[in-house]
Design a protein around this motif. Structure first.
Motif, PDB file in Angstrom:
ATOM      1  N   ALA A   5      38.531 -19.238  13.416  1.00 16.07           N
ATOM      2  CA  ALA A   5      37.222 -20.139  13.799  1.00 16.07           C
ATOM      3  C   ALA A   5      37.331 -21.377  13.136  1.00 16.07           C
ATOM      4  CB  ALA A   5      35.920 -19.166  13.395  1.00 16.07           C
ATOM      5  N   SER A  12      32.738 -26.911  16.758  1.00 22.30           N
ATOM      6  CA  SER A  12      33.495 -25.595  16.632  1.00 22.30           C
ATOM      7  C   SER A  12      34.338 -25.304  18.010  1.00 22.30           C
ATOM      8  CB  SER A  12      32.574 -24.539  16.919  1.00 22.30           C
ATOM      9  OG  SER A  12      31.435 -24.570  15.755  1.00 22.30           O
ATOM     10  N   LYS A  33      33.681 -19.687  20.360  1.00 26.26           N
ATOM     11  CA  LYS A  33      33.223 -18.534  19.446  1.00 26.26           C
ATOM     12  C   LYS A  33      34.369 -17.642  19.724  1.00 26.26           C
ATOM     13  CE  LYS A  33      29.697 -20.876  17.879  1.00 26.26           C
ATOM     14  NZ  LYS A  33      29.631 -21.425  16.367  1.00 26.26           N
ATOM     15  N   GLU A  36      33.289 -14.600  21.460  1.00 25.93           N
ATOM     16  CA  GLU A  36      33.536 -14.281  22.746  1.00 25.93           C
ATOM     17  C   GLU A  36      34.935 -13.933  23.393  1.00 25.93           C
ATOM     18  OE1 GLU A  36      31.506 -17.677  24.937  1.00 25.93           O
ATOM     19  OE2 GLU A  36      30.913 -18.347  22.939  1.00 25.93           O
ATOM     20  N   SER A  72      30.764 -14.435  12.572  1.00 19.37           N
ATOM     21  CA  SER A  72      29.547 -14.581  11.539  1.00 19.37           C
ATOM     22  C   SER A  72      28.339 -13.617  11.911  1.00 19.37           C
ATOM     23  CB  SER A  72      29.006 -15.924  11.933  1.00 19.37           C
ATOM     24  OG  SER A  72      28.547 -16.111  13.308  1.00 19.37           O
TER      25      SER A  72
END
Length: 284
Positions: A5, A12, A33, A36, A72
């Protein structure tokens, strides 16, 4: 692949660690992310492999990006206690006959380079624990041991930071292991194809440059497959859930004399084939 990440120019991305640095996978073709990616699974990983092979996408130097915690807000962080033979030997206690299960709250997660911190009025006996983290990739319910590794997306490093005074006074472990910043995670998720046997990995902890933990996942009492099967017979594991599989010997509380973390310390955790997770200790 080693998936990270990434924060690059305040945006991001998910990136893959390559020889030249980090290859960024750009939205909207690829999700920004890692959670996903875990949900989409093998089809997305194959598209990413094809993109890397074709040389598509921007490659940046590691120094240009900030690596974040790979996940996260996992739905569950399931942690296992006393799961290494050498950790039981250093305490002179019997080997558990079944996994000891607790949880860490996801608000304790921090990424590579983020400081581990706490209120000294709350705890003064903070300890380190290097652990192999398992990221679940497929819904798992009552899975047999022989099929358990099929449910894995990949592996990461977790530091199960623990407030020993709270742990022993509470007589249960959740609060002591869930304080904010007490779950450093990263630096990447290595997809399971790169680690076909998670029971043959060396793992180490360095405290201010000195090796304080040095063992192998071969010391695990309950293997990754056995843990997944055991847990899935009690509750459903979902994609993105994380299992912290226990720590080997060498933790601070059982050293003679005990060693607890203090302001200015620097921790480096290493697991073979995954990398290095580094975090400073900072008390304001």
């Amino acid at each position: 692949m080693k998936l990270a990440a990434v924060l690059y120019h305040q945006t991001s991305f998910v990136g893959a660690i390559v020889e030249e640095g980090i290859a960024l996978f750009s939205p909207p073709e690829f999700p920004a992310k890692l959670a996903e990616w875990v949900n989409e699974g093998d089809a997305l990983l194959q598209r990413a492999e094809d993109a890397l092979f074709a040389g598509r996408g921007k490659v940046i130097a590691l120094s240009e990006a900030q690596l974040l915690a790979p996940l996260s807000t996992p739905g569950k962080i399931v942690a296992i206690g006393l799961n290494y033979m050498d950790h039981c030997r250093e305490q002179n206690i019997p080997v558990p006959d079944r996994p000891i299960v607790f949880t860490k709250f996801n608000t304790s997660i921090i990424g590579p380079g983020d400081p581990i911190s706490w209120d000294p009025a709350l705890t003064q006996q903070v300890d380190y624990e290097v652990e192999l983290g398992v990221v679940i990739g497929k819904r798992a319910k009552s899975v047999p041991v022989t099929q358990a590794l099929d449910c894995v997306f990949g592996y990461t490093i977790i530091n199960d930071v623990s407030a020993r005074d709270l742990q022993f006074s509470d007589r249960q472990w959740v609060r002591a292991k869930s304080l904010d910043t007490f779950c450093p995670m990263g630096p990447v998720i290595v997809t399971k194809d790169e680690i076909p046997d998670p029971q043959q990995l060396e793992l180490r902890t360095f405290l201010n440059g000195e090796i304080v933990q040095n063992s192998s996942t071969a010391e695990m009492i309950f293997s990754v497959a056995e843990l997944i099967s055991f847990l899935s017979h009690s509750f459903t594991l979902e994609p993105g859930d994380v299992i912290a599989t226990g720590t080997p010997d060498g933790v601070g509380v059982f050293r003679k004399p005990p060693v607890f973390l203090k302001h200015g310390d620097r921790l480096v955790l290493e697991i073979e084939k995954i990398g290095r997770l580094e975090n400073p200790v900072y008390l304001s």
